[in-house]
Design a protein around this motif. Structure first.
Motif, PDB file in Angstrom:
ATOM      1  N   TRP A  28       2.482  -9.326   0.209  1.00 60.62           N
ATOM      2  CA  TRP A  28       1.059  -8.989   0.338  1.00 60.62           C
ATOM      3  C   TRP A  28       0.876  -7.472   0.223  1.00 60.62           C
ATOM      4  CZ3 TRP A  28      -3.523 -11.528   0.664  1.00 60.62           C
ATOM      5  CH2 TRP A  28      -4.614 -10.891   1.254  1.00 60.62           C
ATOM      6  N   VAL A  35      -1.307  -3.529  -7.152  1.00 65.21           N
ATOM      7  CA  VAL A  35      -2.414  -4.061  -7.958  1.00 65.21           C
ATOM      8  C   VAL A  35      -3.768  -3.569  -7.424  1.00 65.21           C
ATOM      9  CG1 VAL A  35      -3.518  -6.151  -8.846  1.00 65.21           C
ATOM     10  CG2 VAL A  35      -1.052  -6.111  -8.535  1.00 65.21           C
ATOM     11  N   MET A  43     -11.608   3.002  -9.992  1.00 70.84           N
ATOM     12  CA  MET A  43     -13.028   2.628  -9.981  1.00 70.84           C
ATOM     13  C   MET A  43     -13.861   3.402  -8.954  1.00 70.84           C
ATOM     14  SD  MET A  43     -12.574  -1.486 -10.338  1.00 70.84           S
ATOM     15  CE  MET A  43     -13.968  -1.791  -9.326  1.00 70.84           C
TER      16      MET A  43
ATOM     17  N   LEU B 170       1.984 -16.930  -1.774  1.00 72.31           N
ATOM     18  CA  LEU B 170       2.203 -16.328  -3.092  1.00 72.31           C
ATOM     19  C   LEU B 170       1.071 -16.728  -4.042  1.00 72.31           C
ATOM     20  CD1 LEU B 170       6.046 -16.634  -3.629  1.00 72.31           C
ATOM     21  CD2 LEU B 170       4.714 -14.557  -3.352  1.00 72.31           C
ATOM     22  N   TYR B 172      -1.862 -17.659  -3.169  1.00 78.73           N
ATOM     23  CA  TYR B 172      -3.083 -17.021  -2.684  1.00 78.73           C
ATOM     24  C   TYR B 172      -3.186 -15.588  -3.209  1.00 78.73           C
ATOM     25  CZ  TYR B 172      -6.884 -16.358   0.638  1.00 78.73           C
ATOM     26  OH  TYR B 172      -8.114 -16.145   1.210  1.00 78.73           O
ATOM     27  N   PHE B 173      -2.042 -14.859  -3.142  1.00 76.33           N
ATOM     28  CA  PHE B 173      -2.038 -13.461  -3.625  1.00 76.33           C
ATOM     29  C   PHE B 173      -2.420 -13.409  -5.097  1.00 76.33           C
ATOM     30  CE2 PHE B 173       1.739 -12.715  -0.563  1.00 76.33           C
ATOM     31  CZ  PHE B 173       0.874 -12.671   0.509  1.00 76.33           C
ATOM     32  N   PHE B 176      -6.027 -14.382  -5.755  1.00 76.50           N
ATOM     33  CA  PHE B 176      -6.913 -13.423  -5.102  1.00 76.50           C
ATOM     34  C   PHE B 176      -6.944 -12.085  -5.850  1.00 76.50           C
ATOM     35  CE2 PHE B 176      -8.366 -11.122  -1.246  1.00 76.50           C
ATOM     36  CZ  PHE B 176      -9.262 -12.030  -0.753  1.00 76.50           C
ATOM     37  N   PHE B 177      -5.783 -11.511  -6.059  1.00 81.73           N
ATOM     38  CA  PHE B 177      -5.725 -10.156  -6.614  1.00 81.73           C
ATOM     39  C   PHE B 177      -5.591 -10.108  -8.139  1.00 81.73           C
ATOM     40  CE2 PHE B 177      -4.234  -9.304  -2.214  1.00 81.73           C
ATOM     41  CZ  PHE B 177      -5.273  -8.476  -1.850  1.00 81.73           C
ATOM     42  N   PHE B 178      -4.977 -11.152  -8.741  1.00 78.89           N
ATOM     43  CA  PHE B 178      -4.849 -11.172 -10.197  1.00 78.89           C
ATOM     44  C   PHE B 178      -6.056 -11.920 -10.765  1.00 78.89           C
ATOM     45  CE2 PHE B 178      -0.397  -9.744 -11.021  1.00 78.89           C
ATOM     46  CZ  PHE B 178      -0.011  -9.579  -9.710  1.00 78.89           C
ATOM     47  N   PHE B 182     -12.506  -8.814  -7.420  1.00 78.28           N
ATOM     48  CA  PHE B 182     -12.811  -7.476  -6.899  1.00 78.28           C
ATOM     49  C   PHE B 182     -13.029  -6.421  -7.969  1.00 78.28           C
ATOM     50  CE2 PHE B 182     -10.342  -9.444  -3.413  1.00 78.28           C
ATOM     51  CZ  PHE B 182     -11.319  -9.379  -2.433  1.00 78.28           C
ATOM     52  N   TYR B 183     -12.575  -6.688  -9.175  1.00 74.59           N
ATOM     53  CA  TYR B 183     -12.743  -5.688 -10.245  1.00 74.59           C
ATOM     54  C   TYR B 183     -13.060  -6.387 -11.568  1.00 74.59           C
ATOM     55  CZ  TYR B 183      -7.958  -6.324  -8.467  1.00 74.59           C
ATOM     56  OH  TYR B 183      -6.824  -6.813  -7.851  1.00 74.59           O
ATOM     57  N   PRO B 184     -13.832  -5.739 -12.423  1.00 76.21           N
ATOM     58  CA  PRO B 184     -14.187  -6.392 -13.695  1.00 76.21           C
ATOM     59  C   PRO B 184     -13.003  -6.402 -14.658  1.00 76.21           C
ATOM     60  CG  PRO B 184     -15.102  -4.185 -13.603  1.00 76.21           C
ATOM     61  CD  PRO B 184     -14.454  -4.416 -12.281  1.00 76.21           C
ATOM     62  N   ILE B 188      -9.118  -3.780 -15.684  1.00 77.22           N
ATOM     63  CA  ILE B 188      -7.699  -4.159 -15.656  1.00 77.22           C
ATOM     64  C   ILE B 188      -7.133  -4.299 -17.072  1.00 77.22           C
ATOM     65  CG2 ILE B 188      -7.543  -5.241 -13.375  1.00 77.22           C
ATOM     66  CD1 ILE B 188      -8.269  -7.889 -14.557  1.00 77.22           C
ATOM     67  N   PHE B 191      -3.552  -3.150 -17.790  1.00 82.59           N
ATOM     68  CA  PHE B 191      -2.429  -3.826 -17.124  1.00 82.59           C
ATOM     69  C   PHE B 191      -2.253  -5.218 -17.728  1.00 82.59           C
ATOM     70  CE2 PHE B 191      -4.824  -1.162 -14.175  1.00 82.59           C
ATOM     71  CZ  PHE B 191      -3.883  -0.192 -13.877  1.00 82.59           C
ATOM     72  N   ILE B 194      -1.631  -8.381 -15.354  1.00 79.82           N
ATOM     73  CA  ILE B 194      -2.802  -8.688 -14.516  1.00 79.82           C
ATOM     74  C   ILE B 194      -3.921  -9.252 -15.394  1.00 79.82           C
ATOM     75  CG2 ILE B 194      -4.471  -7.784 -12.836  1.00 79.82           C
ATOM     76  CD1 ILE B 194      -2.556  -5.474 -12.326  1.00 79.82           C
TER      77      ILE B 194
END
Lengths: 254, 249
Positions: A28, A35, A43, B170, B172-173, B176-178, B182-184, B188, B191, B194
Motif C-alpha cells: 500500500w 503511483v 497535478m 492487492l 484493491y490497490f 483503486f490507484f491504477f 483520482f486523476y484523469p 497518467i 506512465f 498505469i
C-alpha cells in the motif's frame, strides 16, 4: 516493571503473525509513493509536493499499524486470554505500559523499512535525523496504543470498535497534514487538523528530515509538535491506566 | 428463477449483518469526498482539473460499488471455512441456481449501497445527459456483477485467511490507484503500465462514463465499453467455476 517487560517481549515475538498484514501495508505504501504521490505531484500547485507527501504517507501508515496492533487486545479479550493476563502477578499499570510500549515498538519496527525508504528518497540518511525520527515516531505510537487500549476498555465490543476505528482511521488521516499542508485547508478543517496527532508527527518529521518543506506548512515553532507528541503520549498512557483499572476491576472484561 | 432470487435475497438480508463494516466504508468514501477532495480542490492545477470535487465524485461512486459488491467474497470465504457450503449444497435447488444467486446477491448489495452515492452525485453534479447516464447505469450493474463474481472467485481459491486478505488488498490497490478515480487519463499518459491498466480497469470505465454523463471529460472509447461486459462475463464464469470447485472439494 518485570510484567511490563514480559508483555513487551511477548508483543515483539508475535511479528510472524502479522507478516501478511505488514506485506500488504508495505505494498500500500509502495503504491502510494510510486503511483499516487508521483501522479498527484504533477497535478498540484504545491512546490515539492512529492517530498511533502512522502513524510505524510509514512505518518499515516504508522498510525494505521499502531491502531491495528493495539486493537488485538480486544480479540484476546474475546478469546478469553484477557483473564489469563489479569491473573498474572503484575500491576494494572504494568499491563497498560507493557501493551502500549510493546505495541508501539512493534508498529515502529514494522515501519522501519518504510521510514528508511522515505529517508533515502529525501536524501537524508544522517544518524541524528534517523534517531529523532524514530524517537518522535515511538512517542506517537505509544500515544495511539494508549488511546486504543482506553477506548477498547470502555467499549468492550468488537462491533462498535470496528466501526469507530474504521471511521477514525479514514477521517483522521484525511483530516491531517499527511497529504496536504495546513495552509491549503479551508478554515473549518484547520482546527481539527491542528489537534490531530498525525499532523504533529508529520510536521515534526518534515522539520527534521526536510526543513524546506516544513517552512510552508504554517506550523511553527517545530518544538510545539514534539511537545504535543510528548504530552499526547504521556496523557494517553495515564488515561489508559485510569480507565483500564476502573473498567476491569471487579467485573473482569465483560 | 425463484430459487435464484431467494439466494440473492438471503445475501441482501445478510448485508446488514455487516453494518459496522459498511459504516466504516461509508466513512471512508465520504471523507474522501468531503475532506480529501475538498482540500485538493484548493491546490489542484485548474488547467488539469477545473473542479476536483466534481471530478472525484463519480470515481468515488465507482469505488463504492466495487467495494460493496466485493464484500460478498468475505462471506463466501467464512462459509467455506466453516463448512456452511454443505448446507447450501443440500438445499432443494440446482447448482447453477445457487451460483447465479450468490453472484446476483453481491450485485444487488453493490447497487443498494450505490444508490445514496448516486443521489449525492446528482446533488453535486446536477442533471446528467439521459442517454449517457443510461449507459452508465448499465455499466454500474456490470461492474457490480463482475466485482461480486471476482470476490467469490478469490474467496474460493484458498482457505487461508492471510492469503485471501493479501490477494484482496492487492486487487484493491490496483483497482483503486491504477484507475482514473483520482486523476484523469491525460495525467497518467507518461506512465505506460498505469495507463494500460487504468484504460481497461472497469472502475475507470464506470467513473469516466459517469463523468461523461455530467458533461465532464471524455466518453470512454468503444474498446473500453466493450471490455466491461467481456470482463464481467469472464469474471462470472471464473467465479462460479471456482466457487463450485471449492464447495464440492
Amino acid at each position: 516493571m518485570k510484567g511490563a517487560v514480559f508483555l513487551i517481549e511477548r508483543e515483539l515475538s508475535k511479528a510472524k503473525r502479522y507478516k501478511f498484514f505488514i506485506a500488504m501495508r508495505f505494498t500500500w505504501f509502495a503504491v502510494q509513493v510510486a503511483v499516487f504521490g508521483v501522479v498527484m505531484s504533477r497535478m498540484v500547485t504545491i512546490s515539492r509536493f512529492y517530498d511533502f507527501y512522502l513524510v505524510g504517507v509514512y505518518s499515516s501508515i504508522l498510525f494505521t499499524l499502531s491502531v491495528f496492533i493495539s486493537y488485538e487486545i480486544l480479540e484476546e479479550a474475546e478469546d478469553g486470554l484477557f483473564e489469563y493476563f489479569l491473573s498474572l502477578p503484575m500491576g494494572r499499570w504494568e499491563f497498560v505500559m507493557g501493551r502500549s510500549v510493546g505495541c508501539a515498538i512493534s508498529s515502529l519496527t514494522y515501519t522501519i523499512p518504510m521510514l528508511l525508504l522515505v529517508l533515502l528518497l529525501l536524501g537524508n540518511l544522517n544518524p541524528f535525523s534517523v534517531a529523532l525520527a524514530l524517537l518522535s515516531s515511538l512517542l506517537f505510537a505509544i500515544g495511539i496504543s494508549g488511546i486504543v487500549i482506553t477506548f477498547v476498555s470502555l467499549v468492550k465490543s468488537s462491533d462498535v470498535s470496528d466501526i469507530i476505528f474504521g471511521a477514525v482511521d479514514a477521517i483522521l488521516v484525511r483530516l491531517s497534514t499527511a497529504m496536504y499542508p495546513l495552509s491549503a485547508m479551508p478554515s473549518y478543517y484547520k482546527l481539527p487538523s491542528i489537534a490531530n496527532p498525525i499532523t504533529h508527527l508529520a510536521e515534526f518529521l518534515r522539520y527534521i528530515l526536510s526543513p524546506d518543506i516544513f517552512s510552508y506548512t504554517c506550523f511553527e515553532p517545530p518544538g510545539s509538535a514534539i511537545a504535543f507528541l510528548l504530552g499526547f503520549s504521556v496523557s494517553a498512557f495515564m488515561i489508559g491506566i485510569l480507565v483500564f483499572e476502573r473498567k476491569v476491576e471487579g467485573g473482569g472484561w465483560r | 428463477m425463484s430459487q435464484i432470487l431467494k439466494v440473492a435475497m438471503r445475501d441482501l438480508n445478510r448485508m446488514w449483518k455487516y453494518r459496522w463494516w459498511l459504516a466504516g466504508l461509508v466513512a471512508m468514501n465520504l471523507s474522501d469526498l468531503f475532506i480529501m477532495a475538498t482540500i485538493f480542490n484548493g491546490v489542484i492545477n485548474r488547467a488539469v482539473i477545473p473542479n476536483y470535487i466534481k471530478f472525484v465524485a463519480p470515481g468515488i461512486t465507482a469505488i463504492a460499488i466495487f467495494a460493496s459488491s466485493f464484500s460478498i467474497g468475505r462471506e463466501v470465504m467464512i462459509e467455506i471455512r466453516r463448512d456452511v457450503h454443505h448446507y447450501l449444497l443440500s438445499l432443494p435447488m440446482r447448482r447453477y441456481e445457487l451460483l447465479i444467486g450468490r453472484c446476483l446477491g453481491g450485485t444487488i448489495r453493490g447497487l443498494v449501497y450505490a444508490i445514496p452515492f448516486i443521489i449525492l452525485l446528482l446533488a453535486i453534479e446536477g442533471f446528467p445527459n439521459a442517454e449517457i447516464f443510461t449507459i452508465a447505469v448499465i455499466s454500474i450493474v456490470l461492474l457490480a456483477f463482475s466485482m461480486s463474481s471476482l470476490g467469490i472467485a478469490l474467496s474460493s481459491i484458498s482457505k487461508q485467511m492471510d492469503v485471501q486478505a493479501t490477494m484482496r488488498s492487492l486487487l484493491y490497490f490496483i483497482l483503486f490507484f491504477f484507475s482514473t478515480v483520482f486523476y484523469p487519463s491525460r495525467a497518467i499518459g507518461q506512465f505506460t503500465v498505469i495507463r494500460l491498466i487504468s484504460f481497461y480497469n472497469p472502475v475507470s470505465v464506470v467513473a469516466d462514463l459517469l463523468r461523461a454523463s455530467f458533461g465532464e471529460g471524455m466518453m470512454p472509447t468503444t474498446d473500453q465499453l466493450a471490455s466491461l461486459p467481456v470482463f464481467s462475463a469472464l469474471m462470472s464464469a471464473i467465479g462460479m467455476l471456482l466457487y463450485m470447485k471449492a464447495m464440492t472439494k
